[in-house]
Design a protein around this motif. Structure first.
Motif, PDB file in Angstrom:
ATOM      1  N   ARG A 255       0.912  -1.288  -0.457  1.00 15.50           N
ATOM      2  CA  ARG A 255      -0.041  -0.105   0.448  1.00 15.50           C
ATOM      3  C   ARG A 255       0.933   1.187   0.075  1.00 15.50           C
ATOM      4  NH1 ARG A 255      -5.915  -0.481   1.271  1.00 15.50           N
ATOM      5  NH2 ARG A 255      -6.111  -2.554   1.958  1.00 15.50           N
ATOM      6  N   GLY A 256       1.843   0.861   0.835  1.00 14.52           N
ATOM      7  CA  GLY A 256       3.214   1.789   0.717  1.00 14.52           C
ATOM      8  C   GLY A 256       3.388   2.725  -0.407  1.00 14.52           C
TER       9      GLY A 256
ATOM     10  N   GLN B 159      -0.291   5.576  -0.005  1.00 13.50           N
ATOM     11  CA  GLN B 159      -0.708   4.999   1.327  1.00 13.50           C
ATOM     12  C   GLN B 159       0.031   4.621   2.279  1.00 13.50           C
ATOM     13  OE1 GLN B 159      -3.275   1.441   0.841  1.00 13.50           O
ATOM     14  NE2 GLN B 159      -5.203   3.506   0.131  1.00 13.50           N
ATOM     15  N   GLU B 160       1.752   5.921   3.114  1.00 14.91           N
ATOM     16  CA  GLU B 160       2.220   5.216   3.411  1.00 14.91           C
ATOM     17  C   GLU B 160       2.056   5.706   5.132  1.00 14.91           C
ATOM     18  OE1 GLU B 160       6.144   6.675   2.438  1.00 14.91           O
ATOM     19  OE2 GLU B 160       5.681   6.762  -0.056  1.00 14.91           O
TER      20      GLU B 160
ATOM     21  N   GLN C 280       0.308   4.607   8.701  1.00 17.70           N
ATOM     22  CA  GLN C 280      -0.244   4.060   8.866  1.00 17.70           C
ATOM     23  C   GLN C 280      -0.399   4.411  10.276  1.00 17.70           C
ATOM     24  OE1 GLN C 280       0.586  -0.483   8.464  1.00 17.70           O
ATOM     25  NE2 GLN C 280       2.075   0.214   8.129  1.00 17.70           N
TER      26      GLN C 280
ATOM     27  N   PRO D 287      -9.925   3.683   3.524  1.00 19.12           N
ATOM     28  CA  PRO D 287      -8.178   3.450   4.273  1.00 19.12           C
ATOM     29  C   PRO D 287      -8.565   2.029   4.968  1.00 19.12           C
ATOM     30  CG  PRO D 287      -8.889   5.468   4.525  1.00 19.12           C
ATOM     31  CD  PRO D 287     -10.223   4.877   4.276  1.00 19.12           C
TER      32      PRO D 287
ATOM     33  N   VAL E  81      -7.527  -0.924   6.547  1.00 22.79           N
ATOM     34  CA  VAL E  81      -7.238  -2.579   6.421  1.00 22.79           C
ATOM     35  C   VAL E  81      -8.254  -3.903   6.769  1.00 22.79           C
ATOM     36  CG1 VAL E  81      -4.735  -3.977   6.242  1.00 22.79           C
ATOM     37  CG2 VAL E  81      -4.887  -1.397   6.298  1.00 22.79           C
TER      38      VAL E  81
ATOM     39  N   HIS F 127      -7.725  -0.656  12.290  1.00 28.18           N
ATOM     40  CA  HIS F 127      -6.067  -0.383  11.231  1.00 28.18           C
ATOM     41  C   HIS F 127      -6.075   0.497   9.700  1.00 28.18           C
ATOM     42  CE1 HIS F 127      -2.153  -2.794   9.666  1.00 28.18           C
ATOM     43  NE2 HIS F 127      -2.230  -0.982   9.816  1.00 28.18           N
TER      44      HIS F 127
ATOM     45  N   ARG G 186      -4.771   2.873   6.466  1.00 30.71           N
ATOM     46  CA  ARG G 186      -3.517   3.090   5.769  1.00 30.71           C
ATOM     47  C   ARG G 186      -4.056   4.554   5.059  1.00 30.71           C
ATOM     48  NH1 ARG G 186       0.892  -0.716   4.543  1.00 30.71           N
ATOM     49  NH2 ARG G 186       1.870   1.434   4.218  1.00 30.71           N
TER      50      ARG G 186
END
Length: 142
Positions: free
Chosen positions: A56-57, A61-62, A64, A89, A91, A105, A107
């Motif tokens: 995802r980074g 989407q870096e 978390q 977003p 997860v 959680h 991201r």
């Protein structure tokens, strides 16, 4: 499940696209025997599906974070998913014991995106409180 089944599951968890022939070489079975075992593991629900692991980074989407949620009244998993359903977003969502009801959680792209997500969650009538923890570094065992 025996030791061979556990090894097959472990190999599929490492690489869900691994061929039956490659698994067979690892566990000492024929391709057909591995196929039968995998089909049985799927039928009894040990293997519930296959998925692609996404970085995802690399999708931007870096950042978390864990967002702790408190709900008005009792929160069942269905309530948690309902609150998080339109929050893309997310997860994963967890129902937890203790002074919190749930942990999400997430991201996100950046802090501004995280603030948007929090504002959205805080506007849900069933959510009575949040607490956020930003993840600095993570390593998954699965």
């Amino acid at each position: 499940m025996d030791d061979v089944d556990e090894r097959i599951v472990s190999l599929l968890r490492e690489d869900g696209r691994r061929s039956y022939a490659a698994i067979g070489r690892e566990v000492g079975l024929s391709t057909a025997a591995v196929k039968r075992r995998v089909e049985r593991l799927e039928a009894i629900g040990v293997i519930q599906g296959y998925t692609a692991m996404v970085d995802r980074g690399k999708l931007g989407q870096e950042l978390q974070a864990f967002i702790d949620l408190r709900f008005a009244g009792t929160a069942r998993m269905e309530d948690i998913w309902k609150a998080a359903d339109d929050v893309t977003p997310v997860v994963a969502a967890y129902s937890v014991a203790g002074d919190l009801d749930a942990v999400l959680h997430v991201r996100v792209r950046d802090m501004a995106h995280l603030q948007e997500v929090l504002a959205h969650l805080r506007n849900k009538p069933e959510v009575t409180g949040t607490r956020t923890r930003i993840i600095l570094e993570a390593r998954n065992h699965e």
